[in-house]
Design an enzyme around this catalytic site. Sequence first.
Site, PDB file in Angstrom:
ATOM      1  N   ASP A 115      35.753  54.865  48.836  1.00 47.18           N
ATOM      2  CA  ASP A 115      34.745  53.814  48.740  1.00 47.18           C
ATOM      3  C   ASP A 115      33.750  53.902  49.890  1.00 47.18           C
ATOM      4  OD1 ASP A 115      36.655  53.068  50.613  1.00 47.18           O
ATOM      5  OD2 ASP A 115      37.382  51.350  49.478  1.00 47.18           O
ATOM      6  N   ASN A 135      44.417  40.943  50.758  1.00 45.84           N
ATOM      7  CA  ASN A 135      44.291  40.218  49.482  1.00 45.84           C
ATOM      8  C   ASN A 135      44.750  41.057  48.287  1.00 45.84           C
ATOM      9  OD1 ASN A 135      42.244  42.057  49.027  1.00 45.84           O
ATOM     10  ND2 ASN A 135      40.579  40.563  49.032  1.00 45.84           N
ATOM     11  N   HIS A 189      43.708  44.170  47.505  1.00 47.06           N
ATOM     12  CA  HIS A 189      42.768  45.134  46.923  1.00 47.06           C
ATOM     13  C   HIS A 189      43.215  46.564  47.233  1.00 47.06           C
ATOM     14  CE1 HIS A 189      39.888  44.954  50.673  1.00 47.06           C
ATOM     15  NE2 HIS A 189      40.696  45.974  50.796  1.00 47.06           N
TER      16      HIS A 189
HETATM   17  C1  GLP Z   1      39.526  48.493  53.346  1.00 47.27           C
HETATM   18  C2  GLP Z   1      39.382  49.624  52.299  1.00 47.27           C
HETATM   19  C3  GLP Z   1      40.707  49.955  51.689  1.00 47.27           C
HETATM   20  C4  GLP Z   1      41.796  49.771  52.726  1.00 47.27           C
HETATM   21  C5  GLP Z   1      41.937  48.307  53.026  1.00 47.27           C
HETATM   22  C6  GLP Z   1      42.900  47.979  54.145  1.00 47.27           C
HETATM   23  O1  GLP Z   1      38.486  47.653  53.372  1.00 47.27           O
HETATM   24  N1  GLP Z   1      38.407  49.404  51.297  1.00 47.27           N
HETATM   25  O2  GLP Z   1      40.656  51.271  51.145  1.00 47.27           O
HETATM   26  O3  GLP Z   1      43.017  50.271  52.248  1.00 47.27           O
HETATM   27  O4  GLP Z   1      40.691  47.707  53.195  1.00 47.27           O
HETATM   28  O5  GLP Z   1      42.355  48.238  55.388  1.00 47.27           O
HETATM   29  P1  GLP Z   1      43.237  48.256  56.717  1.00 47.27           P
HETATM   30  O6  GLP Z   1      44.056  49.491  56.657  1.00 47.27           O
HETATM   31  O7  GLP Z   1      42.224  48.299  57.839  1.00 47.27           O
HETATM   32  O8  GLP Z   1      44.054  47.020  56.716  1.00 47.27           O
END
Ligand code: GLP
Length: 242
Positions: A67, A136, A138
């Site tokens: 992304d 959340n 995602h």
């Molecule tokens: C981000 C990305 C995801 C990632 C998630 C968790 O914004 N879009 O691909 O897995 O959020 O991020 P983190 O590892 O910093 O908690």
Amino acid sequence: MDVTIFESATEASRALARRVAGALHLMPDLVIGLPAGRTPVETYTELCRLHSLGEADFSRATAFLLDEFVGLDASQSGSFRRFLDEHLLSGVNLDPERAHSLNGRAADLDVECERYEERIAACGGLGLLLLGIGVNGHVGFNEPGKALKSRTHRVRLVDSTRAENAGAFGGVVTRVPGEALSIGMGTILRAETIVLIATGERKAEAVQAMLRGPLTTRLPASLLQLHRRVEVYLDRLSAGML
Ligand code: GLP
């Protein structure tokens, strides 16, 4: 889903790096999907170390970043492509021509999403997809909501996601772009093998819902229950509610 619980985040990250290096050894022309975020940083650092020891060879591999923020490209701080360049691509021998990412500054973002989806398909789909998970629930930037999109698409980020990502923007939530491009849930579920890593207590609720909860677009990671080959790497804290 095949869950492994490690003593610490470092152990989970190192195991994931070895998992990737082993997959590359078995299949040098692997197509790998890669996430941004804080969680995979240790894994990427370890992959660079393994590469320096001759134990991780990316010379024939292809990579797709999952992304990107709308409005940002590889040159800009806060962009996921720049993150990947800094944390992984600068330290391994992946051919830059085979390191793919979404251009958040493309003139036509819908065309950019379609180009990406077609490029992934032209490479034979994602062979090994690494995922993190948002607090959340995602995955990529497939945000919780009434509906999910199957293909690579443009998405409006929810406030909590922007807050989670503020660190890369000087801690100022309003500087975090309000939109992003993300591979879709269909793109994710078509990957041959998925390995999701989650660490820390903050992820415990999302991990519990992903593994034990109902399938729901309100928690996109729950759809991974539909996939036949998902490995989940957890540390003790993220596994705390199982
Ligand atoms: C981000 C990305 C995801 C990632 C998630 C968790 O914004 N879009 O691909 O897995 O959020 O991020 P983190 O590892 O910093 O908690």
